[in-house]
Each structure stands twice: as structure tokens, then as C-alpha cells.
Motif scaffolding. Structure first.
Motif, PDB file in Angstrom:
ATOM      1  N   LEU A 134      56.680  50.180  31.707  1.00  0.00           N
ATOM      2  CA  LEU A 134      56.411  49.412  32.923  1.00  0.00           C
ATOM      3  C   LEU A 134      56.005  48.001  32.536  1.00  0.00           C
ATOM      4  O   LEU A 134      55.047  47.816  31.771  1.00  0.00           O
ATOM      5  CB  LEU A 134      55.295  50.088  33.726  1.00  0.00           C
ATOM      6  N   VAL A 136      54.695  44.679  34.132  1.00  0.00           N
ATOM      7  CA  VAL A 136      54.110  43.933  35.247  1.00  0.00           C
ATOM      8  C   VAL A 136      53.044  43.008  34.677  1.00  0.00           C
ATOM      9  O   VAL A 136      52.558  43.216  33.556  1.00  0.00           O
ATOM     10  CB  VAL A 136      53.491  44.878  36.305  1.00  0.00           C
ATOM     11  N   ALA A 145      52.405  44.912  42.648  1.00  0.00           N
ATOM     12  CA  ALA A 145      53.634  45.036  41.863  1.00  0.00           C
ATOM     13  C   ALA A 145      53.662  46.372  41.116  1.00  0.00           C
ATOM     14  O   ALA A 145      54.704  47.033  41.047  1.00  0.00           O
ATOM     15  CB  ALA A 145      53.748  43.879  40.867  1.00  0.00           C
ATOM     16  N   THR A 146      52.519  46.783  40.571  1.00  0.00           N
ATOM     17  CA  THR A 146      52.440  48.087  39.904  1.00  0.00           C
ATOM     18  C   THR A 146      52.744  49.205  40.888  1.00  0.00           C
ATOM     19  O   THR A 146      53.523  50.131  40.593  1.00  0.00           O
ATOM     20  CB  THR A 146      51.040  48.302  39.303  1.00  0.00           C
ATOM     21  N   ALA A 149      56.495  49.326  41.715  1.00  0.00           N
ATOM     22  CA  ALA A 149      57.295  49.856  40.610  1.00  0.00           C
ATOM     23  C   ALA A 149      57.155  51.372  40.502  1.00  0.00           C
ATOM     24  O   ALA A 149      58.136  52.093  40.304  1.00  0.00           O
ATOM     25  CB  ALA A 149      56.874  49.200  39.298  1.00  0.00           C
ATOM     26  N   VAL A 152      59.056  53.146  43.222  1.00  0.00           N
ATOM     27  CA  VAL A 152      60.486  53.221  42.891  1.00  0.00           C
ATOM     28  C   VAL A 152      60.743  54.394  41.951  1.00  0.00           C
ATOM     29  O   VAL A 152      61.678  55.176  42.144  1.00  0.00           O
ATOM     30  CB  VAL A 152      60.961  51.905  42.249  1.00  0.00           C
ATOM     31  N   VAL A 167      60.961  49.507  33.697  1.00  0.00           N
ATOM     32  CA  VAL A 167      60.809  49.126  35.101  1.00  0.00           C
ATOM     33  C   VAL A 167      60.114  47.770  35.105  1.00  0.00           C
ATOM     34  O   VAL A 167      58.997  47.636  34.603  1.00  0.00           O
ATOM     35  CB  VAL A 167      59.969  50.154  35.881  1.00  0.00           C
ATOM     36  N   ALA A 169      58.682  44.493  37.278  1.00  0.00           N
ATOM     37  CA  ALA A 169      58.248  44.106  38.617  1.00  0.00           C
ATOM     38  C   ALA A 169      57.430  42.813  38.544  1.00  0.00           C
ATOM     39  O   ALA A 169      56.193  42.848  38.523  1.00  0.00           O
ATOM     40  CB  ALA A 169      57.430  45.219  39.260  1.00  0.00           C
ATOM     41  N   VAL A 175      61.575  44.363  42.165  1.00  0.00           N
ATOM     42  CA  VAL A 175      61.592  45.437  41.173  1.00  0.00           C
ATOM     43  C   VAL A 175      63.014  45.628  40.656  1.00  0.00           C
ATOM     44  O   VAL A 175      63.981  45.597  41.426  1.00  0.00           O
ATOM     45  CB  VAL A 175      61.092  46.759  41.787  1.00  0.00           C
ATOM     46  N   SER A 176      63.147  45.800  39.363  1.00  0.00           N
ATOM     47  CA  SER A 176      64.449  46.104  38.775  1.00  0.00           C
ATOM     48  C   SER A 176      64.281  47.152  37.679  1.00  0.00           C
ATOM     49  O   SER A 176      63.182  47.347  37.152  1.00  0.00           O
ATOM     50  CB  SER A 176      65.113  44.843  38.206  1.00  0.00           C
ATOM     51  N   TRP A 187      66.598  46.501  42.344  1.00  0.00           N
ATOM     52  CA  TRP A 187      66.093  47.375  43.410  1.00  0.00           C
ATOM     53  C   TRP A 187      65.510  46.602  44.576  1.00  0.00           C
ATOM     54  O   TRP A 187      65.640  46.975  45.732  1.00  0.00           O
ATOM     55  CB  TRP A 187      65.040  48.323  42.835  1.00  0.00           C
TER      56      TRP A 187
END
Length: 222
Positions: A134, A136, A145-146, A149, A152, A167, A169, A175-176, A187
Motif C-alpha cells: 500500500l 499512501v 486515502a488509506t 485504498a 478497493v 495499491v 492512493a 486510487v490505482s 480505479w
């Protein structure tokens, strides 16, 4: 025996029985804690939970402060929820739900395992290869943002989630995903997660570098 003495005798007998029962329940070890039974633990040793509960063997079961025991056990980082109850005559039952790591956050040379709520469950030297990284700016349970993500990740089908390597963000709306085969999924925000996941599964059957499902009604493949 006169009726007055008979009534008095019965009253004393009743008081004696009640007093004995109260002593047995609240003061005697006869109905004390003989066992602390832990259920729901998959990775945590039961002995650790029993020790943290802080309930001495033989303590009258009726006097155990259940809320206090729950509070102590709930402070173990790997535990998401806990319920403590009495099981007569001498069992204290501890039912727990462990936190399940869903992503990894790099902290220097260490790897912090994070659950679906953004809570770090443990720090490891080496991250499990099955968990995505992750990325972020401010990882944590109160970071939008966390949260986006992790939402998602929770929306992905069970067969797709293990294919995610990262992931990303930068914000809650951007988010992608980077898949392990190098492909990228744009995303977007946390809206319509079920639609985005369903469409993505179909799109991934086509060979491409980038799949944009940020707007499920108008998707693009490049």
C-alpha cells in the motif's frame, strides 16, 4: 412448637440457605474460575490471551469484571473484537476475532501489516509475498486515502485480489492498482466498487497495459 417459633425457625433457615448460596457464588472458590477457554484465535496463542485477561484461577466467576477483561484483551494489536462471558460453573469464555492483514506498508526496512481498517497488526522484517504493498502519504485508520485504498481491496473478487502487487492512493479519489504482471488499473474514487470490480474482471481478459474503470459507464483500455 408454636406457630411463632415455627415461622421464626423457617425464616432463619431461609436466611441461612440464601446466605450460604451467596457465599458460594460471590466469595467461595467452589464456583471460581477453573478454565479460561479461548475460541476464534488462529494465529494468537491461547496462553497469551489468557495471561492478558488477568483473571486469577479460583476467582469467583460471578465477580469477574467482564468489561475490564474485554478491555485488556482488546488492546492486543492483532485482535479486532472480543466478547468475554461466563460459562457456569467455572469457565470464562473468551471469543475473539483476529485482525486479518490485507496490505503491507513499508516503514524503513520493515514491513507493517495492515488490516482492512488501516490498523497495523504487526511489524515484520519480510512482508508476506501474497499481500499487496500500500502506497499512501499518511497510512493509518484516520487517513481518507488509506481508507479508500483498503475499500478497493475489499471490493476485489477473491481470485483477483492475489494478483495485485501495489495499491497506490495519492488521494481518496485517485486510487490505482498495479498487477503482478505489470498491468495498471485506474480505479478512481470509492464510488460504485461492485460495478468497477465486475467490469474490471471482464476487461482484464483483453490484452492491454492500462484499464481505466474510474467511470464505470465510460471505461477505457490502452
Amino acid at each position: 412448637m408454636s406457630s411463632v417459633w415455627r415461622s421464626a425457625f423457617l425464616a432463619l433457615l431461609t436466611v441461612g440457605v440464601v446466605g450460604t448460596a451467596a457465599w458460594l457464588v460471590f466469595f467461595s472458590s467452589v464456583l471460581g474460575v477453573r478454565e479460561i477457554q479461548v475460541v476464534g484465535n488462529l494465529g494468537l496463542p491461547a496462553q497469551r490471551i489468557q495471561q492478558v485477561a488477568g483473571v486469577a484461577e479460583g476467582k469467583p466467576l460471578a465477580t469477574v469484571d467482564l468489561a475490564e477483561a474485554e478491555d485488556r484483551i482488546g488492546k492486543i494489536p492483532q485482535i479486532e473484537s472480543v466478547v468475554v462471558s461466563r460459562g457456569w460453573p467455572g469457565t470464562l469464555l473468551v471469543e475473539i476475532v483476529e485482525r486479518e492483514p490485507v496490505a503491507v506498508v513499508q516503514v524503513g526496512l520493515k514491513s507493517a501489516l495492515m488490516d482492512r481498517h488501516g490498523v497495523v497488526t504487526e511489524i515484520r522484517d519480510v512482508a508476506p509475498p501474497t499481500l499487496p504493498v500500500l502506497r499512501v502519504d499518511r497510512p493509518g485508520p484516520n487517513d481518507p486515502a488509506t481508507a479508500a485504498a483498503l475499500t478497493v481491496m475489499g471490493a476485489l473478487p477473491a481470485d483477483l485480489a492475489p494478483r495485485v502487487a501495489e495499491v497506490l492512493a495519492p488521494s481518496a479519489e485517485t486510487v490505482s492498482l498495479r498487477l503482478k504482471d505489470g498491468r495498471t488499473v485506474v480505479w478512481g474514487g470509492g464510488d460504485r466498487p461492485a460495478d468497477k470490480a465486475r467490469i474490471l474482471v471482464t476487461l482484464l481478459r483483453r490484452q492491454a497495459d492500462t484499464y481505466d474503470v474510474s467511470s464505470p459507464d465510460v471505461v477505457t483500455v490502452k
